[in-house]
Design a protein around this motif. Structure first.
Motif, PDB file in Angstrom:
ATOM      1  N   TYR A  41     -23.994 -38.628  -8.881  1.00 57.67           N
ATOM      2  CA  TYR A  41     -24.719 -37.406  -9.230  1.00 57.67           C
ATOM      3  C   TYR A  41     -23.948 -36.676 -10.330  1.00 57.67           C
ATOM      4  N   VAL A  42     -24.688 -36.088 -11.262  1.00 62.20           N
ATOM      5  CA  VAL A  42     -24.046 -35.296 -12.318  1.00 62.20           C
ATOM      6  C   VAL A  42     -24.667 -33.903 -12.324  1.00 62.20           C
ATOM      7  N   TYR A  43     -23.884 -32.923 -12.786  1.00 65.43           N
ATOM      8  CA  TYR A  43     -24.387 -31.548 -12.855  1.00 65.43           C
ATOM      9  C   TYR A  43     -25.316 -31.391 -14.055  1.00 65.43           C
ATOM     10  N   GLU A  44     -26.295 -30.513 -13.902  1.00 66.04           N
ATOM     11  CA  GLU A  44     -27.270 -30.327 -14.972  1.00 66.04           C
ATOM     12  C   GLU A  44     -26.648 -29.661 -16.193  1.00 66.04           C
ATOM     13  N   ALA A  45     -27.330 -29.819 -17.338  1.00 65.11           N
ATOM     14  CA  ALA A  45     -26.874 -29.226 -18.605  1.00 65.11           C
ATOM     15  C   ALA A  45     -28.089 -28.710 -19.356  1.00 65.11           C
ATOM     16  N   ARG A  46     -28.177 -27.391 -19.471  1.00 60.80           N
ATOM     17  CA  ARG A  46     -29.278 -26.773 -20.227  1.00 60.80           C
ATOM     18  C   ARG A  46     -28.739 -26.223 -21.548  1.00 60.80           C
ATOM     19  N   PRO A  47     -29.612 -25.981 -22.515  1.00 59.37           N
ATOM     20  CA  PRO A  47     -29.159 -25.318 -23.743  1.00 59.37           C
ATOM     21  C   PRO A  47     -28.533 -23.964 -23.412  1.00 59.37           C
ATOM     22  N   ASP A  48     -27.647 -23.491 -24.281  1.00 59.85           N
ATOM     23  CA  ASP A  48     -26.984 -22.214 -24.019  1.00 59.85           C
ATOM     24  C   ASP A  48     -27.741 -21.028 -24.621  1.00 59.85           C
ATOM     25  N   SER A  49     -28.960 -21.262 -25.040  1.00 57.17           N
ATOM     26  CA  SER A  49     -29.790 -20.144 -25.513  1.00 57.17           C
ATOM     27  C   SER A  49     -31.249 -20.479 -25.229  1.00 57.17           C
ATOM     28  N   ARG A  50     -32.072 -19.456 -25.196  1.00 56.69           N
ATOM     29  CA  ARG A  50     -33.501 -19.650 -24.956  1.00 56.69           C
ATOM     30  C   ARG A  50     -34.265 -18.510 -25.610  1.00 56.69           C
ATOM     31  N   SER A  51     -35.347 -18.870 -26.301  1.00 58.61           N
ATOM     32  CA  SER A  51     -36.197 -17.884 -26.951  1.00 58.61           C
ATOM     33  C   SER A  51     -37.632 -18.072 -26.460  1.00 58.61           C
ATOM     34  N   LYS A  52     -38.237 -16.998 -25.978  1.00 63.61           N
ATOM     35  CA  LYS A  52     -39.595 -17.069 -25.437  1.00 63.61           C
ATOM     36  C   LYS A  52     -40.509 -16.079 -26.159  1.00 63.61           C
ATOM     37  N   ASN A  53     -41.718 -16.522 -26.459  1.00 65.76           N
ATOM     38  CA  ASN A  53     -42.760 -15.659 -27.014  1.00 65.76           C
ATOM     39  C   ASN A  53     -43.941 -15.667 -26.054  1.00 65.76           C
ATOM     40  N   ALA A  54     -44.497 -14.498 -25.785  1.00 66.52           N
ATOM     41  CA  ALA A  54     -45.613 -14.415 -24.849  1.00 66.52           C
ATOM     42  C   ALA A  54     -46.661 -13.434 -25.352  1.00 66.52           C
ATOM     43  N   LEU A  55     -47.932 -13.776 -25.127  1.00 66.26           N
ATOM     44  CA  LEU A  55     -49.059 -12.913 -25.478  1.00 66.26           C
ATOM     45  C   LEU A  55     -49.889 -12.703 -24.220  1.00 66.26           C
ATOM     46  N   PHE A  56     -50.154 -11.441 -23.893  1.00 63.70           N
ATOM     47  CA  PHE A  56     -50.890 -11.099 -22.683  1.00 63.70           C
ATOM     48  C   PHE A  56     -52.099 -10.252 -23.059  1.00 63.70           C
ATOM     49  N   MET A  57     -53.260 -10.578 -22.475  1.00 63.87           N
ATOM     50  CA  MET A  57     -54.479  -9.810 -22.710  1.00 63.87           C
ATOM     51  C   MET A  57     -55.168  -9.537 -21.377  1.00 63.87           C
ATOM     52  N   SER A  58     -55.705  -8.339 -21.234  1.00 59.36           N
ATOM     53  CA  SER A  58     -56.363  -7.959 -19.984  1.00 59.36           C
ATOM     54  C   SER A  58     -57.593  -7.110 -20.283  1.00 59.36           C
ATOM     55  N   TYR A  59     -58.638  -7.345 -19.506  1.00 65.40           N
ATOM     56  CA  TYR A  59     -59.862  -6.539 -19.633  1.00 65.40           C
ATOM     57  C   TYR A  59     -60.260  -6.044 -18.244  1.00 65.40           C
ATOM     58  N   LYS A  60     -60.451  -4.725 -18.123  1.00 67.84           N
ATOM     59  CA  LYS A  60     -60.839  -4.109 -16.852  1.00 67.84           C
ATOM     60  C   LYS A  60     -62.159  -3.379 -17.050  1.00 67.84           C
ATOM     61  N   ARG A  61     -62.980  -3.386 -15.994  1.00 67.51           N
ATOM     62  CA  ARG A  61     -64.281  -2.727 -16.134  1.00 67.51           C
ATOM     63  C   ARG A  61     -64.776  -2.217 -14.784  1.00 67.51           C
ATOM     64  N   PHE A  62     -65.345  -1.001 -14.856  1.00 68.20           N
ATOM     65  CA  PHE A  62     -66.059  -0.475 -13.690  1.00 68.20           C
ATOM     66  C   PHE A  62     -67.422  -1.130 -13.606  1.00 68.20           C
TER      67      PHE A  62
END
Length: 433
Positions: free
Chosen positions: A269-290
């Motif tokens: 077994y070996v220990y995991e190795a992830r990149p030492d940085s991470r960049s995330k972009n997110a777009l959120f949209m919502s519509y509400k109605r009576f």
């Protein structure tokens, strides 16, 4: 129940603030009163995996003149077992550590040492700069057995067009430090077996060959830009864009990968190795109605992409149906889908650990679909506060990927990515004090 246009606007605003993690201040704007939100969530995964109990206490003090002070405390108590990343085997597998544990043949190895209590708190202050400008700032802190987090945020919002349009911007900074049990493993180093330890605590005390110090750190910076638009007295639209950049230690120090032979059986077994940085972009949209001058429906969509190769889509739909004068039922359905990280592997072929620089078998980085379905019942009785009860069921369906080429046939005899389900029960009560 007939609602006035102002009632409708306040309810839509309340739904928006709830979505943003805030809450609608009390109607007694000039009284120095507290709006108190309390809740307890119970979370239970299938197969005796993670179990959690999370009480939440949040208070917002209305200081008058649109000024609000907020304090919040969250306590998480977690127990159970979590997959450690290794693949099943035809024979029992024993994993080293302060408390060595064994996985049964043909079973997904689970680390049953998972026990923790997390404390999170924040204080926040929001006030108007003018009739159309609002500024807010806050600080937060969190701690658990091997983790400490400190952060702060600054927010600005401006109303336009008779307060029907709101543009906002926010900046959040967080600094985390981790001090895992047994130290920081060297990425892709071979995990020692229990007998390699220098003493009875299961830890290799000389730190040679697989540990890289005892602690590490990470910083996270988030920028959020928002647009909220009242379309008409019955509907509201919201859109947010967020950019998140993290730098520093990204690994889970308790996760490993199996290095397998052509027969699919683990060699080491070996220990995991992830990149030492991470960049995330997110777009959120919502519509509400009576609808029907009584109920509120909401549909939202979120798209996220990062430089680890993960793209995700989230669609959320809810409908709040009022019956009687103050009681409601709210069915809820959420669909989520994500692709796998570029460095996700179910396991590694023999010798492959010397050819790759990044690898992880954490199922949270795998490709999967998930559905959450639930229903909430609540009541708002004047003078008695608001109470609610939400019951949800979560089903995660992974998609097999990242299988090592030479061991694909050998591994086919195992269930490499079993489905996961969970039940969540949330009880809430809100009142003015």
């Amino acid at each position: 129940m007939q609602l006035t246009p102002e009632d409708k606007r306040r309810a839509l605003a309340a739904a928006t603030l709830t979505l943003l993690g805030g809450g609608l201040p009390s109607a007694q704007a000039e009284d120095k009163t507290w709006d108190i939100d309390t809740a307890v969530m119970v979370y239970a995964e299938s197969d005796n995996r993670v179990q959690a109990v999370e009480p939440v206490l949040k208070g917002t003090l209305n200081l008058g003149a649109e000024r609000y002070f907020t304090a919040k405390l969250v306590v998480d108590t977690l127990t159970g077992a979590s997959p450690n990343g290794a693949t099943p085997a035809s024979t029992p597998q024993t994993f080293a550590g302060p408390s060595p544990y064994t996985a049964d043949p043909n079973e997904t190895p689970l680390d049953d040492r998972f026990r923790d209590t997390r404390f999170q708190g924040l204080v926040d202050y929001q006030f108007p700069l003018s009739d159309v400008d609002t500024l807010g700032f806050g600080v937060n802190a969190g701690t658990e057995y091997d983790f400490v987090s400190l952060g702060g945020n600054l927010r600005y919002a401006r109303d336009l067009f008779q307060h029907n349009t709101t543009l906002s911007a926010g900046l959040n900074f967080e600094s985390d430090s981790i001090d895992p049990v047994g130290g920081i493993p060297i990425p892709l180093a071979v995990m020692r077996v229990a007998s390699d330890s220098d003493d009875d605590d299961g830890i290799d005390d000389d730190m040679n060959g697989w540990r890289d110090g005892s602690s590490d750190s990470k910083t996270v910076t988030d920028v959020v830009l928002g647009w909220t638009q009242v379309i008409d007295p019955k509907s509201l639209f919201q859109m947010n864009y967020s950019l998140s950049a993290s730098s520093g230690y990204q690994n889970d120090p308790y996760k490993v990968l199996s290095v397998v032979g052509a027969d699919g059986e683990p060699l080491r077994y070996v220990y995991e190795a992830r990149p030492d940085s991470r960049s995330k972009n997110a777009l959120f949209m919502s519509y509400k109605r009576f609808v029907f001058d009584r109920d509120v429906t909401e549909i939202s969509y979120r798209y996220m992409t990062d430089d680890w190769g993960i793209d995700s889509h989230t669609v959320d739909l809810s409908y709040r149906w009022y019956f009687g004068t103050a009681h409601y039922l709210e069915p809820h359905l959420r669909w989520y889908s994500q692709t796998a990280a570029d460095f996700y592997h179910v396991a590694l072929d023999d010798g492959e650990e010397t050819l790759v620089s990044e690898a992880s078998a954490d199922t949270r980085l795998a490709e999967f679909d998930a559905v959450t379905a639930g229903i909430k019942i609540g009541s708002a009785v004047p003078g008695r506060g608001n109470w609610s009860l939400r019951l949800e069921y979560y089903q995660q369906s992974p998609k097999l990927g990242g299988v090592p080429t030479q061991a694909a046939d050998g591994l086919s005899k195992f269930d490499l990515q079993p489905e996961l389900s969970a039940v969540m029960l949330t009880m809430g009560y809100r009142f003015t004090w």
